[in-house]
Design a protein around this motif. Sequence first.
Motif, PDB file in Angstrom:
ATOM      1  N   UNK A 140       0.718  -1.017  -0.208  1.00  0.00           N
ATOM      2  CA  UNK A 140       0.283  -0.241   0.201  1.00  0.00           C
ATOM      3  C   UNK A 140       0.995   1.102  -0.525  1.00  0.00           C
ATOM      4  N   UNK A 141       0.679   1.702  -1.028  1.00  0.00           N
ATOM      5  CA  UNK A 141       1.647   3.320  -0.942  1.00  0.00           C
ATOM      6  C   UNK A 141       0.588   5.160   0.460  1.00  0.00           C
ATOM      7  N   UNK A 142       1.004   4.231   1.493  1.00  0.00           N
ATOM      8  CA  UNK A 142       0.642   5.329   2.151  1.00  0.00           C
ATOM      9  C   UNK A 142       0.096   6.990   1.543  1.00  0.00           C
ATOM     10  N   UNK A 143      -0.714   7.629   2.538  1.00  0.00           N
ATOM     11  CA  UNK A 143      -0.580   8.806   1.888  1.00  0.00           C
ATOM     12  C   UNK A 143       0.109  10.351   1.887  1.00  0.00           C
ATOM     13  N   UNK A 144       1.045   9.439   3.632  1.00  0.00           N
ATOM     14  CA  UNK A 144       2.441  10.029   3.370  1.00  0.00           C
ATOM     15  C   UNK A 144       3.494  10.181   3.387  1.00  0.00           C
ATOM     16  N   UNK A 145       3.117   9.326   2.141  1.00  0.00           N
ATOM     17  CA  UNK A 145       4.789   8.430   1.258  1.00  0.00           C
ATOM     18  C   UNK A 145       5.511   7.406   1.827  1.00  0.00           C
ATOM     19  N   UNK A 146       4.905   6.730   2.993  1.00  0.00           N
ATOM     20  CA  UNK A 146       5.761   5.522   3.811  1.00  0.00           C
ATOM     21  C   UNK A 146       4.825   4.308   2.525  1.00  0.00           C
ATOM     22  N   UNK A 147       5.686   3.332   2.489  1.00  0.00           N
ATOM     23  CA  UNK A 147       5.056   1.754   2.537  1.00  0.00           C
ATOM     24  C   UNK A 147       5.059   1.230   3.444  1.00  0.00           C
ATOM     25  N   UNK A 148       3.639   0.972   3.206  1.00  0.00           N
ATOM     26  CA  UNK A 148       3.442  -0.601   4.002  1.00  0.00           C
ATOM     27  C   UNK A 148       2.973  -1.528   3.046  1.00  0.00           C
ATOM     28  N   UNK A 149       3.253  -3.346   3.995  1.00  0.00           N
ATOM     29  CA  UNK A 149       3.347  -3.900   3.405  1.00  0.00           C
ATOM     30  C   UNK A 149       1.857  -4.985   4.405  1.00  0.00           C
ATOM     31  N   UNK A 150       1.515  -5.434   3.809  1.00  0.00           N
ATOM     32  CA  UNK A 150       0.906  -6.008   5.278  1.00  0.00           C
ATOM     33  C   UNK A 150       0.237  -7.695   3.927  1.00  0.00           C
ATOM     34  N   UNK A 151       1.158  -8.635   5.255  1.00  0.00           N
ATOM     35  CA  UNK A 151       0.631  -9.807   5.444  1.00  0.00           C
ATOM     36  C   UNK A 151       0.019 -10.335   5.824  1.00  0.00           C
ATOM     37  N   UNK A 152      -0.288 -11.601   4.772  1.00  0.00           N
ATOM     38  CA  UNK A 152      -2.132 -12.190   5.255  1.00  0.00           C
ATOM     39  C   UNK A 152      -1.695 -14.096   4.695  1.00  0.00           C
ATOM     40  N   UNK A 153      -2.533 -14.759   5.054  1.00  0.00           N
ATOM     41  CA  UNK A 153      -3.523 -16.132   4.404  1.00  0.00           C
ATOM     42  C   UNK A 153      -4.992 -15.588   4.750  1.00  0.00           C
ATOM     43  N   UNK A 154      -5.534 -16.220   5.405  1.00  0.00           N
ATOM     44  CA  UNK A 154      -6.706 -15.803   5.603  1.00  0.00           C
ATOM     45  C   UNK A 154      -7.169 -14.946   5.892  1.00  0.00           C
ATOM     46  N   UNK A 155      -6.170 -14.690   6.868  1.00  0.00           N
ATOM     47  CA  UNK A 155      -6.427 -13.007   7.907  1.00  0.00           C
ATOM     48  C   UNK A 155      -5.580 -12.830   8.023  1.00  0.00           C
ATOM     49  N   UNK A 156      -5.273 -10.824   8.003  1.00  0.00           N
ATOM     50  CA  UNK A 156      -4.691  -9.820   7.612  1.00  0.00           C
ATOM     51  C   UNK A 156      -3.364 -10.195   9.211  1.00  0.00           C
ATOM     52  N   UNK A 157      -1.933 -10.423   9.097  1.00  0.00           N
ATOM     53  CA  UNK A 157      -1.344 -10.895   9.868  1.00  0.00           C
ATOM     54  C   UNK A 157       0.057 -10.154  10.535  1.00  0.00           C
ATOM     55  N   UNK A 158      -0.090  -9.337   9.591  1.00  0.00           N
ATOM     56  CA  UNK A 158       1.374  -8.269  10.708  1.00  0.00           C
ATOM     57  C   UNK A 158       1.386  -7.146   9.660  1.00  0.00           C
ATOM     58  N   UNK A 159       1.770  -5.922   9.342  1.00  0.00           N
ATOM     59  CA  UNK A 159       1.314  -4.902   8.891  1.00  0.00           C
ATOM     60  C   UNK A 159       2.902  -4.415   9.259  1.00  0.00           C
ATOM     61  N   UNK A 160       3.997  -4.080   8.222  1.00  0.00           N
ATOM     62  CA  UNK A 160       4.921  -3.000   8.085  1.00  0.00           C
ATOM     63  C   UNK A 160       5.053  -1.717   7.019  1.00  0.00           C
ATOM     64  N   UNK A 161       5.665  -1.107   8.224  1.00  0.00           N
ATOM     65  CA  UNK A 161       5.839   0.499   7.676  1.00  0.00           C
ATOM     66  C   UNK A 161       7.728   0.683   6.976  1.00  0.00           C
TER      67      UNK A 161
END
Length: 343
Positions: free
Chosen positions: A254-275
């Motif tokens: 996800x290209x964040x509105x504040x310029x950061x790069x957000x990365x979601x790691x998921x299986x059947x649920x979202x397990x983690x978010x990195x900025x």
Amino acid sequence: MARTLEHGDLPSLARGFSLLGSGGGGTTTMLELMLADADWPLTVHPVAGLDPATPCIAAAFAGSTYLLTERIPGSDPFDELITAAERWTGVRAGAVCPLEGAGLNGLTPLTLAGRLALVDADFMGRALPRLDQLSLFIDRVPGTVTVCGSGAGGVVLIETDRAADVESLVRGAIVQAGGAAGVVVAGFTVGDLIEHAVHDGYERALELGTAFDAAAAAPLSELAGRLGGRMLGTGRVAAVEAAPSDAYSSAVEVTADDGALLRLVARSEVLAVLRDGSLEAASPEIIVTIDSISRDILQVDGLSIARHVALIALPAPAWWTERPERLRQVTPSAFGIDGLDAA
């Protein structure tokens, strides 16, 4: 004190359980339709409000939630399973609770509330994909039996001390049933729920759903605050990729509105978010994904390219964080994803 649920509470309750799904748990529409003609109002009892000796069961649908929208369950989808469980245990159930306190399965026991006392406790407190992650099994409560439909009116009953056997055998039965089936766990009492279950899921879901509705037009940061969560970021989905080492995992950039790069790691649920490569949130925290424009609560497969999303972390159910042996069953490493467990 027992709570009375009115039919008018159902939409907010459903939204609350959708939030607790962390991108999984299945959409609640089917259960909302099934409950339209329920004998409202319904009563939800706290664990302490019933005789602890009361035999209890937990009910859920398992397998593909999408198949359930194509093959609507009959009017009494758990009758044969309950009958088999009662015949095996020799006791008649007096109460029912959710197996999974999230998504459509948060609402599932309401279909049985006309014949059994509904207890406000469940074995996950959020959505989790595996039956061996049930709190009842993690704490090794003895004497439980698991019953699953296997198609054409058949049932499979499992009594074992190994939770992994329950997971593998039930999954096999679900395949035989065509990809989706009802599941009932029995052989425990309301008293067992005191220590071995997550409490007050209906209370939390109703509070979350009511707060979500009240903040429907509020800024997203305010919405996060009203939900008791923290905003992880907002932005636009730029890429969705399968993990090269795990066919069941995906990464959403996800290209964040504040310029950061957000990365979601998921299986059947979202397990983690990195900025920008640093861990921001991880299971058992409940990571909610919302369409920034429509405010729809998204399932993992709804995270499509070019969609504008907001990411919110809700606190983990306290049951999972009370003991290290519980916590390690629901961190990302428990799903085979290394390096993303919170310190």
